[in-house]
Design a protein around this motif. Structure first.
Motif: not given
Length: 112
Positions: A29-38, A48-50, A102-108
């Motif tokens: 149902d969900l995913s959590v992550g960290t995205y970093c850009i210098p 994204h599809t979510e 939500g839902p998890a990254y890439g799941s759709r």
């Protein structure tokens, strides 16, 4: 219960990479992550599809969507609906984002 260690913490991209994405938790149902850009970096993501929520944990930038632009910094919370074009630009300080899908990254995504 689970403590998600390192979520939202700045990490420099690997050599040769323009940014850094790490998924730290995934459920159906969900995913959590960290995205970093210098600072001065380029955000090369595609829509994204979510649905997605960003929480800026460090740094400063501008988010650009078809609906407008906004300056963001620590504490900003941004909602981006599934399919909406968006990118961060004018990254003036190393940008670290806690990201919830939500839902998890890439799941759709087609073919999943």
């Amino acid at each position: 219960m689970q403590i998600i260690e390192g979520a939202g913490t700045w990490a420099p991209p690997a050599a040769g990479a323009v940014n850094d994405w790490v998924e730290q938790l995934r459920t159906p149902d969900l995913s959590v992550g960290t995205y970093c850009i210098p600072a001065g970096g380029i955000d090369d993501q595609s829509p994204h599809t979510e649905d997605e929520i960003y929480v800026v944990t460090a740094g400063r930038a501008r988010i650009v969507t078809p609906g407008g632009t906004a300056e963001v910094g620590p504490g900003a919370v941004i909602f981006v609906p599934a399919g909406e074009e968006h990118r961060f630009d004018e990254v003036t300080e190393d940008l670290s984002l806690l990201v919830v899908f939500g839902p998890a990254y890439g799941s759709r995504a087609p073919g999943r």
